[in-house]
Design a protein around this motif. Structure first.
Motif, mmCIF file in Angstrom:
data_model
loop_
_atom_site.group_PDB
_atom_site.id
_atom_site.type_symbol
_atom_site.label_atom_id
_atom_site.label_comp_id
_atom_site.label_asym_id
_atom_site.label_seq_id
_atom_site.Cartn_x
_atom_site.Cartn_y
_atom_site.Cartn_z
ATOM 1 N N SER A 33 0.845 -1.187 0.000
ATOM 2 C CA SER A 33 0.000 0.000 0.000
ATOM 3 C C SER A 33 0.883 1.241 0.000
ATOM 4 N N VAL A 34 0.596 2.166 -0.889
ATOM 5 C CA VAL A 34 1.351 3.415 -0.978
ATOM 6 C C VAL A 34 0.385 4.588 -0.898
ATOM 7 N N SER A 35 0.615 5.458 0.073
ATOM 8 C CA SER A 35 -0.179 6.669 0.226
ATOM 9 C C SER A 35 0.669 7.848 -0.227
ATOM 10 N N SER A 36 0.252 8.529 -1.295
ATOM 11 C CA SER A 36 1.008 9.642 -1.839
ATOM 12 C C SER A 36 0.243 10.945 -1.631
ATOM 13 N N THR A 37 0.848 11.876 -0.911
ATOM 14 C CA THR A 37 0.208 13.161 -0.613
ATOM 15 C C THR A 37 0.966 14.306 -1.276
ATOM 16 N N THR A 38 0.231 15.203 -1.930
ATOM 17 C CA THR A 38 0.820 16.378 -2.569
ATOM 18 C C THR A 38 0.152 17.633 -2.032
ATOM 19 N N LEU A 39 0.950 18.573 -1.545
ATOM 20 C CA LEU A 39 0.472 19.859 -1.058
ATOM 21 C C LEU A 39 0.919 20.939 -2.033
ATOM 22 N N LEU A 40 0.011 21.834 -2.406
ATOM 23 C CA LEU A 40 0.330 22.922 -3.326
ATOM 24 C C LEU A 40 0.032 24.259 -2.658
ATOM 25 N N TYR A 41 0.957 25.197 -2.769
ATOM 26 C CA TYR A 41 0.809 26.501 -2.120
ATOM 27 C C TYR A 41 1.747 27.487 -2.818
ATOM 28 N N GLY A 42 1.711 28.758 -2.400
ATOM 29 C CA GLY A 42 2.598 29.741 -3.022
ATOM 30 C C GLY A 42 2.374 29.870 -4.508
ATOM 31 N N PHE A 43 1.125 29.968 -4.934
ATOM 32 C CA PHE A 43 0.829 30.066 -6.363
ATOM 33 C C PHE A 43 1.434 31.328 -6.968
ATOM 34 N N GLY A 44 1.977 31.179 -8.158
ATOM 35 C CA GLY A 44 2.621 32.296 -8.827
ATOM 36 C C GLY A 44 4.120 32.353 -8.603
ATOM 37 N N THR A 45 4.622 31.451 -7.751
ATOM 38 C CA THR A 45 6.063 31.398 -7.500
ATOM 39 C C THR A 45 6.816 31.031 -8.780
ATOM 40 N N ARG A 46 7.940 31.682 -8.992
ATOM 41 C CA ARG A 46 8.729 31.365 -10.178
ATOM 42 C C ARG A 46 9.318 29.969 -10.050
ATOM 43 N N VAL A 47 9.151 29.164 -11.072
ATOM 44 C CA VAL A 47 9.680 27.802 -11.090
ATOM 45 C C VAL A 47 10.590 27.653 -12.298
ATOM 46 N N LEU A 48 11.867 27.490 -12.014
ATOM 47 C CA LEU A 48 12.856 27.386 -13.086
ATOM 48 C C LEU A 48 13.445 25.981 -13.106
ATOM 49 N N VAL A 49 13.367 25.328 -14.236
ATOM 50 C CA VAL A 49 13.906 23.978 -14.398
ATOM 51 C C VAL A 49 14.927 23.985 -15.530
ATOM 52 N N THR A 50 16.176 23.716 -15.184
ATOM 53 C CA THR A 50 17.244 23.654 -16.182
ATOM 54 C C THR A 50 17.706 22.215 -16.328
ATOM 55 N N LEU A 51 17.508 21.652 -17.482
ATOM 56 C CA LEU A 51 17.858 20.248 -17.704
ATOM 57 C C LEU A 51 19.372 20.071 -17.866
ATOM 58 N N PRO A 52 19.894 18.948 -17.427
ATOM 59 C CA PRO A 52 21.340 18.689 -17.547
ATOM 60 C C PRO A 52 21.747 18.468 -18.996
ATOM 61 N N HIS A 53 23.018 18.763 -19.275
ATOM 62 C CA HIS A 53 23.555 18.500 -20.604
ATOM 63 C C HIS A 53 23.678 16.993 -20.805
ATOM 64 N N GLY A 54 23.659 16.587 -22.056
ATOM 65 C CA GLY A 54 23.767 15.172 -22.376
ATOM 66 C C GLY A 54 25.002 14.527 -21.779
ATOM 67 N N ARG A 55 26.101 15.271 -21.726
ATOM 68 C CA ARG A 55 27.349 14.708 -21.199
ATOM 69 C C ARG A 55 27.276 14.446 -19.700
ATOM 70 N N ASP A 56 26.289 15.065 -19.021
ATOM 71 C CA ASP A 56 26.142 14.899 -17.574
ATOM 72 C C ASP A 56 25.155 13.801 -17.197
ATOM 73 N N ILE A 57 24.640 13.095 -18.198
ATOM 74 C CA ILE A 57 23.671 12.028 -17.942
ATOM 75 C C ILE A 57 24.385 10.681 -17.955
ATOM 76 N N TYR A 58 24.192 9.902 -16.915
ATOM 77 C CA TYR A 58 24.834 8.599 -16.790
ATOM 78 C C TYR A 58 24.296 7.630 -17.837
ATOM 79 N N ALA A 59 25.198 6.988 -18.532
ATOM 80 C CA ALA A 59 24.802 6.114 -19.632
ATOM 81 C C ALA A 59 24.682 4.658 -19.209
ATOM 82 N N GLY A 60 25.113 4.334 -17.980
ATOM 83 C CA GLY A 60 25.033 2.941 -17.529
ATOM 84 C C GLY A 60 23.627 2.533 -17.127
ATOM 85 N N LYS A 61 23.463 1.271 -16.810
ATOM 86 C CA LYS A 61 22.172 0.745 -16.406
ATOM 87 C C LYS A 61 21.937 1.002 -14.936
#
Length: 275
Positions: free
Chosen positions: A244-272
């Motif tokens: 059994s898994v109970s997953s709870t999500t709380l949302l608040y601070g609407f309008g807050t700036r959210v910046l997501v910068t993805l890693p470069h390809g060279r920084d991604i692990y290629a192993g399993k």
């Protein structure tokens, strides 16, 4: 590491894993202030519309908690971050449970949430500290509803599009905000069919992977119809045992700036890496 004992295997289950009435109400109760939500005449329709209300809001801060129970043992994984409901991107700092001595069992995991992919840093044995792990969420048997230790806030909201058997519980207060409390069951497959295109693939994978599509939930919406809190209860079979898994999500601070910068390809692990 304690949490690895409860890491999901391949296969989450089965094969290996809701004008007249409002006018009458207004005449009887008077006009409510904007921050004082009144009961909605259509609970199921109101809950299903929560995802659209979040898109209108744009962004928010997010807190997550995922509690897993199996064999009488419970572990809780917590996360903090932010989410952009228009771009369907976000970031979380996920903290794994402490060990028996109270010490941290693992460094916090940094997660970047994007349409169709999850990026994780400090995740997986043998992965260099400066490398990221990229997981295609459309290939996960749970669609990353539980694999990452936190349900993607966007997916948590989109799941409610399949809401049914919804009842209005009443008004309560959450972090100083008056909200409406709803309880019901959502259907993963139904939600996947009408979900936002960016998250449809992951939810479709979850619909195929879970042995049951019915997911009980508790949802709390504010006066603008925005989802403030949601708790989903997932159940599946893990090596012959019911988890059994109970997953709870709380949302608040609407309008807050959210910046997501993805890693470069060279920084991604290629192993399993075992997810």
């Amino acid at each position: 590491m304690v949490v690895q004992r409860y890491r999901l295997p391949r296969g989450v289950g089965g094969g290996a894993l809701a004008v007249t009435a409002s006018l009458v109400a207004a005449a009887v109760t008077g006009c409510a202030a904007p921050d004082e939500p009144a009961p909605a005449p259509d609970p199921a329709g109101t809950v299903r519309g929560a995802a659209d209300a979040l898109v209108r809001a744009g962004t928010s801060k997010a807190s997550t908690a995922m509690e897993m129970a199996s064999g009488g043992t419970r572990v809780t994984i917590r996360g903090e971050g932010g989410y952009d409901f228009r771009r369907r991107t976000g970031h979380l700092r996920v903290v794994l449970p402490t060990d028996a001595s109270g010490a941290s069992a693992h460094r916090p995991i940094t997660e970047l949430l994007t349409p169709g992919a999850l990026y994780m840093k400090n995740r997986g044995a043998g992965v260099p500290a400066d490398k990221w792990v990229r997981v295609d969420t459309t290939t996960l048997d749970d669609g990353n509803l539980v694999t990452g230790g936190a349900t993607d806030p966007g997916a948590a909201a989109e799941l409610l599009r399949g809401a049914r058997e919804v009842t209005y519980v009443g008004e309560t207060e959450l972090a100083g905000v008056k909200v409406r409390h709803y309880r019901g069951v959502t259907d993963i497959a139904a939600a996947a069919k009408v979900a936002a295109p960016q998250l449809r693939g992951a939810l479709t994978a979850a619909a195929k992977g879970f042995s049951t599509h019915a997911v009980p939930f508790e949802a709390y919406l504010d006066g603008d119809g925005r989802l403030r809190k949601v708790r989903h209860r997932f159940t599946f079979s893990n090596q012959g045992r019911t988890v059994s898994v109970s997953s709870t999500t709380l949302l608040y601070g609407f309008g807050t700036r959210v910046l997501v910068t993805l890693p470069h390809g060279r920084d991604i692990y290629a192993g399993k890496v075992e997810v």
